[in-house]
Design an enzyme around this catalytic site. Structure first.
Site, PDB file in Angstrom:
ATOM      1  N   ALA A  14       0.827  -1.210   0.000  1.00 50.29           N
ATOM      2  CA  ALA A  14       0.000   0.000   0.000  1.00 50.29           C
ATOM      3  C   ALA A  14       0.862   1.261   0.000  1.00 50.29           C
ATOM      4  O   ALA A  14       0.523   2.250  -0.660  1.00 50.29           O
ATOM      5  CB  ALA A  14      -0.939  -0.006   1.203  1.00 50.29           C
ATOM      6  N   GLY A  17       1.882   1.608  -3.453  1.00 51.72           N
ATOM      7  CA  GLY A  17       0.702   1.865  -4.280  1.00 51.72           C
ATOM      8  C   GLY A  17       0.196   3.289  -4.183  1.00 51.72           C
ATOM      9  O   GLY A  17      -0.264   3.868  -5.173  1.00 51.72           O
ATOM     10  N   ASP A  18       0.282   3.870  -3.001  1.00 44.29           N
ATOM     11  CA  ASP A  18      -0.126   5.261  -2.813  1.00 44.29           C
ATOM     12  C   ASP A  18       0.693   6.172  -3.724  1.00 44.29           C
ATOM     13  O   ASP A  18       0.151   7.066  -4.381  1.00 44.29           O
ATOM     14  CB  ASP A  18       0.060   5.649  -1.346  1.00 44.29           C
ATOM     15  CG  ASP A  18      -0.313   7.091  -1.065  1.00 44.29           C
ATOM     16  OD1 ASP A  18      -1.421   7.508  -1.447  1.00 44.29           O
ATOM     17  OD2 ASP A  18       0.507   7.806  -0.453  1.00 44.29           O
ATOM     18  N   ALA A  19       1.990   5.913  -3.785  1.00 42.63           N
ATOM     19  CA  ALA A  19       2.880   6.728  -4.622  1.00 42.63           C
ATOM     20  C   ALA A  19       2.681   6.461  -6.109  1.00 42.63           C
ATOM     21  O   ALA A  19       2.965   7.324  -6.934  1.00 42.63           O
ATOM     22  CB  ALA A  19       4.333   6.460  -4.237  1.00 42.63           C
TER      23      ALA A  19
END
EC number: 3.1.26.-
Length: 136
Positions: A14, A17-19
Protein backbone atom coordinates in the site's frame (compact mmCIF):
# COMPACT_ATOMS: atom_id res chain seq x y z
CA UNK A 1 16.36 -5.79 -8.66
CA UNK A 2 13.17 -7.84 -8.76
CA UNK A 3 11.18 -7.87 -5.50
CA UNK A 4 8.82 -10.76 -4.78
CA UNK A 5 5.51 -9.09 -3.94
CA UNK A 6 4.39 -12.26 -2.15
CA UNK A 7 7.09 -11.71 0.46
CA UNK A 8 5.85 -8.20 1.29
CA UNK A 9 3.12 -7.37 3.74
CA UNK A 10 0.03 -5.48 2.61
CA UNK A 11 1.14 -2.27 4.29
CA UNK A 12 4.37 -2.19 2.26
CA UNK A 13 2.41 -2.80 -0.94
CA UNK A 14 0.00 0.00 0.00
CA UNK A 15 2.87 2.37 0.76
CA UNK A 16 4.18 1.90 -2.76
CA UNK A 17 0.70 1.87 -4.28
CA UNK A 18 -0.13 5.26 -2.81
CA UNK A 19 2.88 6.73 -4.62
CA UNK A 20 1.95 4.94 -7.86
CA UNK A 21 -1.71 6.02 -8.01
CA UNK A 22 -1.43 9.67 -7.00
CA UNK A 23 0.62 10.94 -10.01
CA UNK A 24 -2.20 9.85 -12.33
CA UNK A 25 -4.61 11.96 -10.32
CA UNK A 26 -2.30 14.97 -10.19
CA UNK A 27 -1.72 14.85 -13.94
CA UNK A 28 -5.46 14.49 -14.58
CA UNK A 29 -6.23 17.53 -12.44
CA UNK A 30 -3.57 19.66 -14.12
CA UNK A 31 -4.82 18.56 -17.55
CA UNK A 32 -8.36 19.44 -16.41
CA UNK A 33 -7.25 23.04 -15.88
CA UNK A 34 -6.74 23.18 -12.12
CA UNK A 35 -3.58 25.12 -11.32
CA UNK A 36 -4.03 26.68 -7.88
CA UNK A 37 -2.65 24.55 -5.04
CA UNK A 38 -5.76 24.82 -2.87
CA UNK A 39 -8.04 23.76 -5.74
CA UNK A 40 -5.70 20.93 -6.71
CA UNK A 41 -5.66 19.58 -3.17
CA UNK A 42 -9.42 19.93 -2.78
CA UNK A 43 -10.19 18.13 -6.03
CA UNK A 44 -7.55 15.45 -5.43
CA UNK A 45 -9.40 14.31 -2.32
CA UNK A 46 -12.29 13.18 -4.53
CA UNK A 47 -9.93 10.56 -5.98
CA UNK A 48 -7.37 9.79 -3.27
CA UNK A 49 -9.15 10.03 0.08
CA UNK A 50 -9.67 6.81 1.99
CA UNK A 51 -13.41 7.15 1.42
CA UNK A 52 -12.98 7.59 -2.34
CA UNK A 53 -10.54 4.70 -2.62
CA UNK A 54 -12.82 2.43 -0.58
CA UNK A 55 -15.77 3.31 -2.81
CA UNK A 56 -13.67 2.72 -5.93
CA UNK A 57 -12.40 -0.71 -4.86
CA UNK A 58 -15.90 -1.77 -3.84
CA UNK A 59 -17.16 -0.76 -7.28
CA UNK A 60 -14.25 -2.59 -8.92
CA UNK A 61 -15.28 -5.75 -7.11
CA UNK A 62 -18.97 -5.32 -7.92
CA UNK A 63 -18.17 -4.86 -11.61
CA UNK A 64 -15.52 -7.61 -11.56
CA UNK A 65 -12.83 -5.23 -12.84
CA UNK A 66 -10.07 -6.91 -10.82
CA UNK A 67 -8.31 -10.15 -11.68
CA UNK A 68 -8.38 -12.96 -9.09
CA UNK A 69 -4.77 -12.16 -8.14
CA UNK A 70 -5.63 -8.47 -7.70
CA UNK A 71 -8.55 -9.44 -5.45
CA UNK A 72 -6.19 -11.55 -3.34
CA UNK A 73 -3.73 -8.65 -3.07
CA UNK A 74 -6.59 -6.31 -2.12
CA UNK A 75 -7.66 -8.66 0.67
CA UNK A 76 -4.09 -8.95 1.91
CA UNK A 77 -3.78 -5.17 2.06
CA UNK A 78 -7.18 -4.76 3.67
CA UNK A 79 -6.43 -7.36 6.32
CA UNK A 80 -2.90 -6.14 7.11
CA UNK A 81 -2.33 -4.87 10.61
CA UNK A 82 -1.43 -1.21 10.59
CA UNK A 83 -0.04 0.73 13.51
CA UNK A 84 -1.21 4.05 12.11
CA UNK A 85 -4.67 5.36 12.80
CA UNK A 86 -7.09 6.60 10.21
CA UNK A 87 -7.38 10.36 9.80
CA UNK A 88 -10.78 11.72 8.75
CA UNK A 89 -12.39 8.27 8.41
CA UNK A 90 -13.32 5.11 10.26
CA UNK A 91 -11.01 2.11 10.62
CA UNK A 92 -12.99 -0.12 8.22
CA UNK A 93 -12.86 2.45 5.42
CA UNK A 94 -9.16 3.03 6.08
CA UNK A 95 -8.42 -0.69 5.83
CA UNK A 96 -10.39 -1.04 2.60
CA UNK A 97 -8.47 1.89 1.10
CA UNK A 98 -5.21 0.25 2.20
CA UNK A 99 -6.27 -2.76 0.13
CA UNK A 100 -6.92 -0.45 -2.84
CA UNK A 101 -3.41 0.99 -2.59
CA UNK A 102 -1.90 -2.49 -2.18
CA UNK A 103 -3.25 -3.44 -5.62
CA UNK A 104 -1.36 -0.55 -7.22
CA UNK A 105 1.79 -1.48 -5.28
CA UNK A 106 1.54 -5.07 -6.48
CA UNK A 107 1.07 -3.95 -10.08
CA UNK A 108 4.13 -1.69 -9.83
CA UNK A 109 6.31 -4.45 -8.39
CA UNK A 110 5.19 -6.87 -11.09
CA UNK A 111 5.91 -4.24 -13.74
CA UNK A 112 2.36 -4.04 -15.09
CA UNK A 113 2.43 -0.41 -16.21
CA UNK A 114 -0.40 -0.83 -18.72
CA UNK A 115 -2.66 -2.34 -16.06
CA UNK A 116 -1.81 0.46 -13.62
CA UNK A 117 -2.79 3.04 -16.23
CA UNK A 118 -5.95 1.11 -17.10
CA UNK A 119 -7.12 0.95 -13.48
CA UNK A 120 -6.13 4.56 -12.75
CA UNK A 121 -8.08 5.77 -15.79
CA UNK A 122 -11.04 3.60 -14.76
CA UNK A 123 -10.98 5.23 -11.30
CA UNK A 124 -10.76 8.73 -12.76
CA UNK A 125 -13.72 8.02 -15.02
CA UNK A 126 -15.82 6.71 -12.12
CA UNK A 127 -15.18 9.83 -10.04
CA UNK A 128 -15.58 12.26 -12.95
CA UNK A 129 -18.90 10.70 -13.95
CA UNK A 130 -20.19 10.75 -10.38
CA UNK A 131 -20.37 6.98 -10.02
CA UNK A 132 -18.50 7.04 -6.73
CA UNK A 133 -18.35 9.58 -3.98
CA UNK A 134 -15.63 10.50 -1.54
CA UNK A 135 -18.37 11.02 1.04
CA UNK A 136 -19.62 7.92 2.77
Amino acid sequence: MQVDYQQLNGIALAYLGDAVYEPFIRQHLIESGFTKATKLHHHATHYVSAKAQAALIERMQAEEVLTPTEVDVFKRGRNAKSHTSAKHTDVVTYRISTGFEAVFGYLQLTQQADRIAELAQWCIKQVDEGRVSSVK
